[in-house]
Design an enzyme around this catalytic site. Structure first.
Site, PDB file in Angstrom:
ATOM      1  CE  LYS A   1      48.032  17.201  43.220  1.00 23.44           C
ATOM      2  NZ  LYS A   1      47.272  17.811  44.059  1.00 23.44           N
ATOM      3  CB  THR A   2      47.226  23.724  39.272  1.00 26.24           C
ATOM      4  OG1 THR A   2      46.500  22.414  39.390  1.00 26.24           O
ATOM      5  CG2 THR A   2      47.031  24.255  38.072  1.00 26.24           C
TER       6      THR A   2
ATOM      7  CG  ASP B   1      45.547  18.255  37.555  1.00 26.14           C
ATOM      8  OD1 ASP B   1      46.069  17.653  38.471  1.00 26.14           O
ATOM      9  OD2 ASP B   1      44.554  19.039  37.985  1.00 26.14           O
TER      10      ASP B   1
ATOM     11  CB  THR C   1      45.074  13.043  44.402  1.00 23.09           C
ATOM     12  OG1 THR C   1      44.522  12.254  43.358  1.00 23.09           O
ATOM     13  CG2 THR C   1      44.933  14.423  43.964  1.00 23.09           C
TER      14      THR C   1
ATOM     15  NE  ARG D   1      41.385  24.301  44.935  1.00 21.60           N
ATOM     16  CZ  ARG D   1      42.338  23.268  44.281  1.00 21.60           C
ATOM     17  NH1 ARG D   1      42.145  22.221  44.836  1.00 21.60           N
ATOM     18  NH2 ARG D   1      42.845  23.632  43.312  1.00 21.60           N
TER      19      ARG D   1
HETATM   20  P1  ADP Z   1      46.320  21.453  43.460  1.00 20.44           P
HETATM   21  O1  ADP Z   1      46.685  21.321  41.747  1.00 20.44           O
HETATM   22  O2  ADP Z   1      47.235  20.852  44.202  1.00 20.44           O
HETATM   23  O3  ADP Z   1      44.826  21.011  43.674  1.00 20.44           O
HETATM   24  P2  ADP Z   1      46.460  24.363  43.151  1.00 20.44           P
HETATM   25  O4  ADP Z   1      47.776  24.615  42.821  1.00 20.44           O
HETATM   26  O5  ADP Z   1      45.071  24.579  42.318  1.00 20.44           O
HETATM   27  O6  ADP Z   1      46.267  22.976  44.003  1.00 20.44           O
HETATM   28  O7  ADP Z   1      46.260  25.293  44.356  1.00 20.44           O
HETATM   29  C1  ADP Z   1      45.106  25.626  45.062  1.00 20.44           C
HETATM   30  C2  ADP Z   1      44.801  26.959  45.436  1.00 20.44           C
HETATM   31  O8  ADP Z   1      45.903  27.188  46.555  1.00 20.44           O
HETATM   32  C3  ADP Z   1      45.322  28.277  44.556  1.00 20.44           C
HETATM   33  O9  ADP Z   1      44.594  29.153  44.432  1.00 20.44           O
HETATM   34  C4  ADP Z   1      46.670  28.871  45.035  1.00 20.44           C
HETATM   35  O10 ADP Z   1      46.513  29.882  44.997  1.00 20.44           O
HETATM   36  C5  ADP Z   1      46.776  28.211  46.517  1.00 20.44           C
HETATM   37  N1  ADP Z   1      48.084  27.828  46.935  1.00 20.44           N
HETATM   38  C6  ADP Z   1      48.465  26.488  46.734  1.00 20.44           C
HETATM   39  N2  ADP Z   1      49.842  26.400  47.287  1.00 20.44           N
HETATM   40  C7  ADP Z   1      50.159  27.795  47.580  1.00 20.44           C
HETATM   41  C8  ADP Z   1      51.154  28.251  48.318  1.00 20.44           C
HETATM   42  N3  ADP Z   1      51.949  27.338  48.612  1.00 20.44           N
HETATM   43  N4  ADP Z   1      51.170  29.750  48.609  1.00 20.44           N
HETATM   44  C9  ADP Z   1      49.998  30.280  48.354  1.00 20.44           C
HETATM   45  N5  ADP Z   1      48.945  29.916  47.796  1.00 20.44           N
HETATM   46  C10 ADP Z   1      48.980  28.476  47.451  1.00 20.44           C
END
Ligand code: ADP
Length: 334
Positions: free
Chosen positions: A65-66, A110, A159, A218
């Site tokens: 998401k981030t 977020d 979430t 992650r």
């Molecule tokens: P969330 O905000 O949903 O908790 P993040 O965007 O922070 O998740 O992603 C977590 C980690 O996973 C980051 O380091 C990112 O590089 C990796 N990641 C997430 N989605 C992908 C994707 N589709 N392809 C490659 N890496 C990803």
């Protein structure tokens, strides 16, 4: 839940996760549907020279998401301002953020479901009309002064989309539901990240990590770093044997189950004859909080088909019995 398999980022990780984040939609692996929906939304807005609709990203932690919020800003070639629901405790906190936005800026909030109620109401007007009403003065003399904002795009992440009040949810023009990744998508995530880390990992090694990552990029990236460290310290090649040895050290088994997951499964099978067993009985039997079992352990065991939930309690499936090396009832004896 072991730290290795937690879908949440540690503070330490937040500092360097950036290095592995895909920077554009084309680099973002998996979530094909969400990617094409977002691409359409962004392209249409760019062609019409307006800000795109506000975007809500819903889904479990660690699915990107981030990363997507950063990609939205990059694709629009606009700056990004990041904040989070818990950081907005008063309407004033939000007013300060909103009034500082430049035209077209992307605002990422977020955990938007954790924002203060008073700020939510301010956000409704801001999202709809790019305006806020600022209260000036106190008591009987207080007046509200309207303030024009620069047009912006809000990207909210949650979430728990069920916790968002309807008026807020309705103001997002587009909601993306992120799903857990399939193993072949995680293979691409791991392959890409290993390349960025300059770690030579065999195709089988990549698959081995992907299969243990609980559908979550992650976790895949974290396991990859553990394997890379192991290979460095023990001077072993990036092959299946290294992956297996490294992940055995962290108690992550071939399906991505950790010690607590296995203990829960083992308790259901060995102490309760495969179930059904009630949540609280199960929690006492493994010495863990019922909430942890329900929120963290169970969803993954159910998703992988090792456990089912019935009205009378939790029941181990045939796969569940087999996973811990037990013979399911009714199975022919070998
Ligand atoms: P969330 O905000 O949903 O908790 P993040 O965007 O922070 O998740 O992603 C977590 C980690 O996973 C980051 O380091 C990112 O590089 C990796 N990641 C997430 N989605 C992908 C994707 N589709 N392809 C490659 N890496 C990803």
């Amino acid at each position: 839940m072991s730290d290795e398999l937690s879908p949440q980022a540690t503070t330490f990780e937040q500092g360097y996760e950036g290095a592995l984040r895909p920077a554009t939609l084309a680099e973002f692996v998996g979530q094909a549907k969400v990617r094409s929906q977002l691409a359409l939304l962004l392209n249409a807005a760019t062609m019409q020279q307006r800000t795109p609709d506000h975007i809500l990203l819903a889904g479990p932690p660690g699915l990107g998401k981030t990363t997507l919020s950063m990609i939205v800003a990059t694709e629009l070639d606009k700056p990004l301002h990041q904040t989070s629901g818990p950081a907005i405790q008063h309407a004033g906190d939000l007013a300060a953020v909103l009034s500082a936005l430049t035209p077209g800026e992307v605002l990422f909030i977020d955990e938007i479901h954790r924002m203060a109620r008073s700020a939510e109401e301010m956000l409704y007007l801001a999202m709809e009309d790019f305006k806020v009403d600022i209260m000036v003065g106190k008591g009987a003399g207080a007046t509200s002064v309207p303030l024009e904002l620069s047009p912006f795009t809000l990207v909210g992440a949650t979430t728990r989309s069920g916790l968002l009040p309807n008026p807020l949810r309705d103001r997002f023009g587009f909601t993306a539901h992120l799903e857990f990744y399939a193993t072949d998508e995680l293979v691409s995530v791991v392959r890409r990240a290993a390349g960025l880390l300059g770690f030579g990992l065999s195709e089988q090694g990549i698959e081995e990590i992907a299969g243990r990552s609980r559908g979550t990029p992650r976790i895949a990236n974290r396991l990859l770093r553990r394997v890379r460290d192991f290979s460095l310290v023990h001077d072993t090649p990036g092959d299946t044997a290294t992956v297996q040895a490294a992940l055995a050290l962290y108690d992550v088994d071939e399906h991505g189950l950790d010690r607590l997951d296995r203990e829960v499964l083992r308790a259901v099978v060995e102490r309760f004859g495969g179930g059904p067993v009630g949540l609280s009985t199960l929690a006492v039997s493994v010495g863990e909080e019922a909430e942890t079992i329900e929120a963290v352990v169970e969803p993954f065991l159910v998703r992988t088909g090792l456990l089912t939930r019935t009205p009378r309690g939790r029941v181990a499936t045939r796969l569940g019995w087999e996973h811990i090396g037990a013979v399911p009832p009714g199975a022919p004896l070998a």
